[in-house]
Design an enzyme around this catalytic site. Structure first.
Site, PDB file in Angstrom:
ATOM      1  N   HIS A  23      60.761  72.877  29.800  1.00  0.00           N
ATOM      2  CA  HIS A  23      60.257  74.176  30.273  1.00  0.00           C
ATOM      3  C   HIS A  23      61.285  74.829  31.195  1.00  0.00           C
ATOM      4  CE1 HIS A  23      56.023  72.238  29.862  1.00  0.00           C
ATOM      5  NE2 HIS A  23      56.141  73.117  28.881  1.00  0.00           N
ATOM      6  N   ARG A  76      60.688  73.697  19.586  1.00  0.00           N
ATOM      7  CA  ARG A  76      61.384  72.409  19.529  1.00  0.00           C
ATOM      8  C   ARG A  76      61.671  71.991  18.096  1.00  0.00           C
ATOM      9  NH1 ARG A  76      56.777  69.921  23.099  1.00  0.00           N
ATOM     10  NH2 ARG A  76      55.818  71.188  21.491  1.00  0.00           N
ATOM     11  N   SER A 127      54.812  68.010  27.628  1.00  0.00           N
ATOM     12  CA  SER A 127      53.961  67.533  28.738  1.00  0.00           C
ATOM     13  C   SER A 127      53.145  66.328  28.279  1.00  0.00           C
ATOM     14  CB  SER A 127      53.016  68.646  29.194  1.00  0.00           C
ATOM     15  OG  SER A 127      53.753  69.752  29.633  1.00  0.00           O
ATOM     16  N   LYS A 164      39.628  73.200  28.711  1.00  0.00           N
ATOM     17  CA  LYS A 164      40.536  72.096  28.400  1.00  0.00           C
ATOM     18  C   LYS A 164      40.758  71.278  29.673  1.00  0.00           C
ATOM     19  CE  LYS A 164      45.097  71.885  26.344  1.00  0.00           C
ATOM     20  NZ  LYS A 164      46.241  72.700  25.944  1.00  0.00           N
TER      21      LYS A 164
HETATM   22  O1  PNS Z   1      51.816  75.255  26.696  1.00  0.00           O
HETATM   23  P1  PNS Z   1      50.975  75.669  25.540  1.00  0.00           P
HETATM   24  O2  PNS Z   1      49.693  74.886  25.542  1.00  0.00           O
HETATM   25  O3  PNS Z   1      51.707  75.601  24.242  1.00  0.00           O
HETATM   26  O4  PNS Z   1      50.563  77.214  25.763  1.00  0.00           O
HETATM   27  C1  PNS Z   1      49.697  77.851  24.867  1.00  0.00           C
HETATM   28  C2  PNS Z   1      49.341  79.256  25.388  1.00  0.00           C
HETATM   29  C3  PNS Z   1      48.849  79.194  26.828  1.00  0.00           C
HETATM   30  C4  PNS Z   1      50.545  80.152  25.347  1.00  0.00           C
HETATM   31  C5  PNS Z   1      48.252  79.820  24.442  1.00  0.00           C
HETATM   32  O5  PNS Z   1      47.237  78.890  24.296  1.00  0.00           O
HETATM   33  C6  PNS Z   1      47.643  81.111  24.969  1.00  0.00           C
HETATM   34  O6  PNS Z   1      48.268  82.149  24.977  1.00  0.00           O
HETATM   35  N1  PNS Z   1      46.380  81.012  25.431  1.00  0.00           N
HETATM   36  C7  PNS Z   1      45.644  82.134  26.001  1.00  0.00           C
HETATM   37  C8  PNS Z   1      44.467  82.532  25.104  1.00  0.00           C
HETATM   38  C9  PNS Z   1      44.963  83.356  23.931  1.00  0.00           C
HETATM   39  O7  PNS Z   1      45.567  84.399  24.112  1.00  0.00           O
HETATM   40  N2  PNS Z   1      44.721  82.861  22.710  1.00  0.00           N
HETATM   41  C10 PNS Z   1      45.198  83.519  21.517  1.00  0.00           C
HETATM   42  C11 PNS Z   1      46.608  83.034  21.182  1.00  0.00           C
HETATM   43  S1  PNS Z   1      46.702  81.257  21.115  1.00  0.00           S
END
Ligand code: PNS
Length: 174
Positions: A29, A102, A140, A53
Protein backbone atom coordinates in the site's frame (compact mmCIF):
# COMPACT_ATOMS: atom_id res chain seq x y z
CA UNK A 1 -0.14 43.91 -15.99
CA UNK A 2 -1.71 40.46 -16.06
CA UNK A 3 -1.27 38.31 -13.00
CA UNK A 4 -1.89 34.62 -12.57
CA UNK A 5 -2.76 33.07 -9.27
CA UNK A 6 -2.34 29.35 -9.52
CA UNK A 7 -1.37 28.19 -6.06
CA UNK A 8 -4.28 27.08 -3.91
CA UNK A 9 -6.81 27.29 -6.72
CA UNK A 10 -9.16 24.59 -5.50
CA UNK A 11 -11.07 24.37 -8.78
CA UNK A 12 -8.02 23.33 -10.79
CA UNK A 13 -6.76 20.95 -8.14
CA UNK A 14 -6.65 17.31 -9.13
CA UNK A 15 -7.86 15.36 -6.13
CA UNK A 16 -7.36 11.62 -6.06
CA UNK A 17 -8.52 8.96 -3.66
CA UNK A 18 -6.82 5.70 -2.82
CA UNK A 19 -9.61 3.73 -1.13
CA UNK A 20 -9.29 0.49 0.73
CA UNK A 21 -9.65 -1.47 3.94
CA UNK A 22 -5.97 -1.11 4.94
CA UNK A 23 -6.44 -3.68 7.69
CA UNK A 24 -3.53 -3.26 8.20
CA UNK A 25 -1.54 -1.05 5.84
CA UNK A 26 1.35 -2.92 4.15
CA UNK A 27 4.54 -1.99 2.30
CA UNK A 28 2.58 -2.68 -0.89
CA UNK A 29 0.00 0.00 0.00
CA UNK A 30 2.75 2.44 0.97
CA UNK A 31 4.47 1.93 -2.36
CA UNK A 32 1.23 2.73 -4.20
CA UNK A 33 0.62 5.78 -1.96
CA UNK A 34 4.10 7.18 -2.63
CA UNK A 35 3.75 6.74 -6.37
CA UNK A 36 0.13 7.96 -6.55
CA UNK A 37 0.95 11.08 -4.52
CA UNK A 38 3.05 12.24 -7.48
CA UNK A 39 0.14 11.97 -9.90
CA UNK A 40 -2.32 14.32 -8.19
CA UNK A 41 -2.28 17.59 -6.28
CA UNK A 42 -3.90 15.93 -3.31
CA UNK A 43 -4.25 12.25 -2.49
CA UNK A 44 -6.82 11.18 0.07
CA UNK A 45 -6.33 7.76 1.57
CA UNK A 46 -9.93 6.67 2.07
CA UNK A 47 -10.23 4.04 4.77
CA UNK A 48 -13.48 2.13 4.40
CA UNK A 49 -15.52 2.05 7.57
CA UNK A 50 -17.42 -1.14 6.91
CA UNK A 51 -19.39 -2.25 9.95
CA UNK A 52 -20.62 -5.35 8.10
CA UNK A 53 -17.08 -6.70 7.76
CA UNK A 54 -15.13 -7.62 10.87
CA UNK A 55 -11.72 -6.03 10.92
CA UNK A 56 -8.58 -6.51 12.97
CA UNK A 57 -8.13 -2.78 13.60
CA UNK A 58 -10.83 -0.19 14.22
CA UNK A 59 -11.18 2.45 11.55
CA UNK A 60 -9.65 5.06 13.91
CA UNK A 61 -6.65 2.82 14.56
CA UNK A 62 -6.17 2.34 10.82
CA UNK A 63 -6.41 6.07 10.11
CA UNK A 64 -3.90 6.86 12.87
CA UNK A 65 -1.42 4.24 11.63
CA UNK A 66 -1.65 5.46 8.03
CA UNK A 67 -1.25 9.09 9.13
CA UNK A 68 1.92 8.13 10.97
CA UNK A 69 3.25 6.17 7.98
CA UNK A 70 2.53 8.97 5.46
CA UNK A 71 3.37 12.05 7.53
CA UNK A 72 6.33 12.91 5.31
CA UNK A 73 4.26 13.11 2.12
CA UNK A 74 2.78 16.63 2.20
CA UNK A 75 -0.10 16.17 -0.25
CA UNK A 76 -1.45 13.02 1.39
CA UNK A 77 -4.45 13.21 3.71
CA UNK A 78 -6.08 10.29 5.52
CA UNK A 79 -9.83 10.03 6.10
CA UNK A 80 -12.45 7.38 6.68
CA UNK A 81 -15.64 6.94 4.72
CA UNK A 82 -18.66 4.73 4.71
CA UNK A 83 -21.20 4.01 2.02
CA UNK A 84 -20.43 4.09 -1.66
CA UNK A 85 -17.04 5.16 -2.93
CA UNK A 86 -18.60 7.21 -5.74
CA UNK A 87 -20.72 9.17 -3.24
CA UNK A 88 -17.68 9.93 -1.12
CA UNK A 89 -15.68 10.97 -4.17
CA UNK A 90 -18.41 13.41 -5.17
CA UNK A 91 -18.62 14.73 -1.62
CA UNK A 92 -14.91 15.57 -1.44
CA UNK A 93 -14.53 16.56 -5.09
CA UNK A 94 -12.19 13.70 -6.04
CA UNK A 95 -12.20 12.68 -9.69
CA UNK A 96 -9.35 10.17 -9.69
CA UNK A 97 -9.61 6.77 -8.06
CA UNK A 98 -6.35 4.91 -7.54
CA UNK A 99 -6.21 1.14 -7.31
CA UNK A 100 -3.25 -1.18 -7.10
CA UNK A 101 -3.02 -4.30 -9.24
CA UNK A 102 -0.95 -7.25 -8.14
CA UNK A 103 -2.09 -9.87 -10.61
CA UNK A 104 -4.48 -10.56 -13.47
CA UNK A 105 -7.01 -11.87 -10.96
CA UNK A 106 -7.07 -8.42 -9.31
CA UNK A 107 -7.68 -6.86 -12.71
CA UNK A 108 -10.74 -8.98 -13.50
CA UNK A 109 -12.41 -7.86 -10.28
CA UNK A 110 -11.26 -4.26 -10.50
CA UNK A 111 -12.38 -3.86 -14.11
CA UNK A 112 -15.96 -4.75 -13.25
CA UNK A 113 -16.06 -2.52 -10.19
CA UNK A 114 -14.52 0.38 -12.09
CA UNK A 115 -17.01 0.08 -14.92
CA UNK A 116 -19.89 0.01 -12.42
CA UNK A 117 -18.47 3.01 -10.55
CA UNK A 118 -17.98 4.87 -13.83
CA UNK A 119 -21.64 4.41 -14.74
CA UNK A 120 -22.57 5.97 -11.39
CA UNK A 121 -20.03 8.81 -11.57
CA UNK A 122 -18.95 9.42 -15.19
CA UNK A 123 -16.62 12.30 -14.20
CA UNK A 124 -14.31 9.90 -12.38
CA UNK A 125 -11.37 7.98 -13.79
CA UNK A 126 -9.64 5.04 -12.18
CA UNK A 127 -5.88 4.82 -12.44
CA UNK A 128 -4.46 1.34 -11.94
CA UNK A 129 -0.91 1.18 -10.63
CA UNK A 130 0.77 -2.18 -10.93
CA UNK A 131 2.39 -3.23 -7.68
CA UNK A 132 6.15 -3.33 -7.38
CA UNK A 133 7.33 -6.86 -8.20
CA UNK A 134 8.76 -7.26 -4.70
CA UNK A 135 5.29 -6.72 -3.21
CA UNK A 136 3.22 -8.60 -5.76
CA UNK A 137 2.35 -11.39 -3.27
CA UNK A 138 1.60 -9.03 -0.41
CA UNK A 139 -1.85 -8.34 1.03
CA UNK A 140 -3.31 -7.45 4.43
CA UNK A 141 -4.69 -11.01 4.53
CA UNK A 142 -1.19 -12.48 4.14
CA UNK A 143 0.06 -10.20 6.95
CA UNK A 144 -2.74 -11.32 9.29
CA UNK A 145 -2.24 -15.00 8.50
CA UNK A 146 1.48 -14.90 9.31
CA UNK A 147 1.03 -12.64 12.35
CA UNK A 148 -1.69 -14.86 13.82
CA UNK A 149 0.88 -17.70 14.04
CA UNK A 150 3.60 -15.41 15.38
CA UNK A 151 5.39 -15.46 12.03
CA UNK A 152 7.88 -12.87 10.83
CA UNK A 153 6.05 -9.91 9.26
CA UNK A 154 8.99 -7.51 9.14
CA UNK A 155 9.15 -7.73 5.33
CA UNK A 156 5.42 -7.01 5.06
CA UNK A 157 4.71 -3.95 7.22
CA UNK A 158 6.65 -0.99 8.68
CA UNK A 159 8.37 -1.73 12.00
CA UNK A 160 6.23 0.85 13.89
CA UNK A 161 3.11 -1.27 13.47
CA UNK A 162 4.53 -4.79 13.88
CA UNK A 163 3.87 -4.95 17.63
CA UNK A 164 0.40 -3.44 17.23
CA UNK A 165 -0.47 -6.34 14.93
CA UNK A 166 0.93 -9.04 17.23
CA UNK A 167 -0.93 -7.45 20.16
CA UNK A 168 -4.22 -8.10 18.37
CA UNK A 169 -3.36 -11.80 18.44
CA UNK A 170 -2.08 -11.66 22.03
CA UNK A 171 1.39 -12.55 20.79
CA UNK A 172 4.35 -11.21 22.73
CA UNK A 173 7.56 -11.28 20.68
CA UNK A 174 9.77 -9.68 23.38
O1 PNS B 1 -8.77 -2.86 0.25
P1 PNS B 1 -9.97 -3.35 -0.49
O2 PNS B 1 -10.79 -4.24 0.40
O3 PNS B 1 -9.61 -3.99 -1.79
O4 PNS B 1 -10.89 -2.07 -0.84
C1 PNS B 1 -12.13 -2.24 -1.47
C2 PNS B 1 -12.87 -0.90 -1.54
C3 PNS B 1 -12.93 -0.23 -0.17
C4 PNS B 1 -12.17 0.04 -2.48
C5 PNS B 1 -14.29 -1.20 -2.08
O5 PNS B 1 -14.85 -2.23 -1.35
C6 PNS B 1 -15.21 0.01 -1.99
O6 PNS B 1 -15.07 0.97 -2.71
N1 PNS B 1 -16.18 -0.07 -1.05
C7 PNS B 1 -17.13 1.01 -0.79
C8 PNS B 1 -18.55 0.58 -1.19
C9 PNS B 1 -18.73 0.68 -2.69
O7 PNS B 1 -18.56 1.74 -3.27
N2 PNS B 1 -19.05 -0.46 -3.33
C10 PNS B 1 -19.18 -0.51 -4.76
C11 PNS B 1 -17.82 -0.80 -5.40
S1 PNS B 1 -17.05 -2.24 -4.70
Amino acid sequence: MRMFFCAGNEENMKKAIYPGSFDPITFGHLDIITRASKLADELVIGVLNNSAKSSLFSVDERVTMIEEMTKDIPNVKVASFDGLLVDYMREIGATINVRGLRAVTDFEYELQIDQANHVQYPEMETIFLTSAVKYSYLSSTVVKEFASYGGDISKFVPKQIIDKIYEKYNINKE
